[in-house]
Design a protein around this motif. Structure first.
Motif, PDB file in Angstrom:
ATOM      1  N   ARG A 110      30.975  51.822  58.904  1.00  0.00           N
ATOM      2  CA  ARG A 110      29.811  52.595  58.456  1.00  0.00           C
ATOM      3  C   ARG A 110      28.572  52.204  59.256  1.00  0.00           C
ATOM      4  O   ARG A 110      27.769  53.067  59.640  1.00  0.00           O
ATOM      5  N   ALA A 111      28.414  50.924  59.504  1.00  0.00           N
ATOM      6  CA  ALA A 111      27.275  50.463  60.306  1.00  0.00           C
ATOM      7  C   ALA A 111      27.341  51.045  61.715  1.00  0.00           C
ATOM      8  O   ALA A 111      26.321  51.477  62.276  1.00  0.00           O
ATOM      9  N   LEU A 112      28.526  51.046  62.298  1.00  0.00           N
ATOM     10  CA  LEU A 112      28.705  51.602  63.634  1.00  0.00           C
ATOM     11  C   LEU A 112      28.336  53.077  63.672  1.00  0.00           C
ATOM     12  O   LEU A 112      27.544  53.516  64.532  1.00  0.00           O
ATOM     13  N   PHE A 113      28.885  53.860  62.756  1.00  0.00           N
ATOM     14  CA  PHE A 113      28.655  55.297  62.781  1.00  0.00           C
ATOM     15  C   PHE A 113      27.220  55.646  62.387  1.00  0.00           C
ATOM     16  O   PHE A 113      26.713  56.692  62.801  1.00  0.00           O
ATOM     17  N   ASP A 114      26.573  54.777  61.599  1.00  0.00           N
ATOM     18  CA  ASP A 114      25.168  55.000  61.276  1.00  0.00           C
ATOM     19  C   ASP A 114      24.270  54.698  62.471  1.00  0.00           C
ATOM     20  O   ASP A 114      23.194  55.298  62.623  1.00  0.00           O
ATOM     21  N   THR A 115      24.692  53.780  63.321  1.00  0.00           N
ATOM     22  CA  THR A 115      23.893  53.367  64.466  1.00  0.00           C
ATOM     23  C   THR A 115      24.086  54.282  65.664  1.00  0.00           C
ATOM     24  O   THR A 115      23.127  54.590  66.391  1.00  0.00           O
ATOM     25  N   ILE A 116      25.301  54.718  65.878  1.00  0.00           N
ATOM     26  CA  ILE A 116      25.651  55.486  67.074  1.00  0.00           C
ATOM     27  C   ILE A 116      26.277  56.812  66.657  1.00  0.00           C
ATOM     28  O   ILE A 116      27.197  56.845  65.839  1.00  0.00           O
TER      29      ILE A 116
ATOM     30  N   GLU B 117      35.794  49.093  56.582  1.00  0.00           N
ATOM     31  CA  GLU B 117      34.909  50.209  56.244  1.00  0.00           C
ATOM     32  C   GLU B 117      33.433  49.848  56.398  1.00  0.00           C
ATOM     33  O   GLU B 117      32.639  50.651  56.916  1.00  0.00           O
ATOM     34  N   GLU B 118      33.040  48.664  55.963  1.00  0.00           N
ATOM     35  CA  GLU B 118      31.617  48.310  56.003  1.00  0.00           C
ATOM     36  C   GLU B 118      31.090  48.301  57.440  1.00  0.00           C
ATOM     37  O   GLU B 118      30.031  48.873  57.737  1.00  0.00           O
ATOM     38  N   ARG B 119      31.833  47.656  58.339  1.00  0.00           N
ATOM     39  CA  ARG B 119      31.381  47.601  59.723  1.00  0.00           C
ATOM     40  C   ARG B 119      31.486  48.982  60.381  1.00  0.00           C
ATOM     41  O   ARG B 119      30.638  49.360  61.191  1.00  0.00           O
TER      42      ARG B 119
END
Length: 206
Positions: free
Chosen positions: A33-39, A29-31
């Motif tokens: 979230r980072a992915l979807f926040d970035t792209i 989940e943490e990674r």
């Protein structure tokens, strides 16, 4: 009035569509979230749903974000896993309506290539009397034009259509056209709605 035709959304009505859940299972989940926040992967998917080439859009996004390349490409390679599983009760409702001779249409935000892929995986996609697929129409829900195009093609008065979708904005846009609507939160609620409209008996909607 009793509806003359029933319109199903597909994602999260007939099949589940939960990309975040799939990514959580792969990268955590943490990674994710980072992915979807970035792209903006959902924005990329909207472009697919407007008729853009699925592979070109996904791989183009991956090329622009090399640090996330493998994860972005999963949107392409794992797509059918994200668009699953089927919601069996909803499929039974589709078939029960058609068995009674009630026209059943699909109105869905779906890409050209992804719809073909999904139809190969879910043969019941071929059971609709009419398919309104955004990728082929060049417009997506909840834009007004897509509802106008359905009305123009099917010839059924807006007030005689009933439409189930899991997104409130899509439902609101249809209601503004005069359609009868149902916000899909689960197949039992949709079944109860179809019974209340006089389209199915409780036994037929089970």
């Amino acid at each position: 009035m009793t509806p003359e035709a029933v319109i199903f959304d597909i994602g999260n009505v007939l099949i589940e569509w939960q990309p975040e859940r799939h990514y959580d299972s792969i990268i955590g989940e943490e990674r994710r979230r980072a992915l979807f926040d970035t792209i903006d992967l959902h924005g990329m998917n909207d472009a697919v749903d407007r008729g853009g080439n699925f592979r070109e859009l996904v791989f183009g996004m991956a090329d622009r974000h090399p640090e996330w390349r493998d994860e972005v490409i999963r949107w392409h390679d794992d797509w059918i896993k994200m668009a699953s599983p089927v919601i069996p009760h909803s499929v039974r409702l589709l078939r029960a309506l058609r068995a009674k001779g009630i026209p059943v249409f699909a109105l869905t935000n779906f890409g050209i290539q992804t719809f073909d892929m999904a139809t190969g995986h879910y043969p019941f996609f071929n059971e609709f009397d009419r398919q309104y697929v955004s990728g082929h129409m060049g417009v997506i829900k909840p834009e007004v034009r897509i509802y106008e195009m359905v009305e123009e093609d099917c010839g059924v008065a807006p007030e005689a259509l009933i439409f189930a979708d899991d997104r409130a904005d899509n439902i609101a846009a249809a209601a503004a056209r005069g359609w009868q609507t149902h916000l899909f939160e689960g197949p039992q609620g949709w079944a109860d709605c179809l019974v209340s409209k006089g389209l199915l008996t409780a036994e037929e909607a089970a």
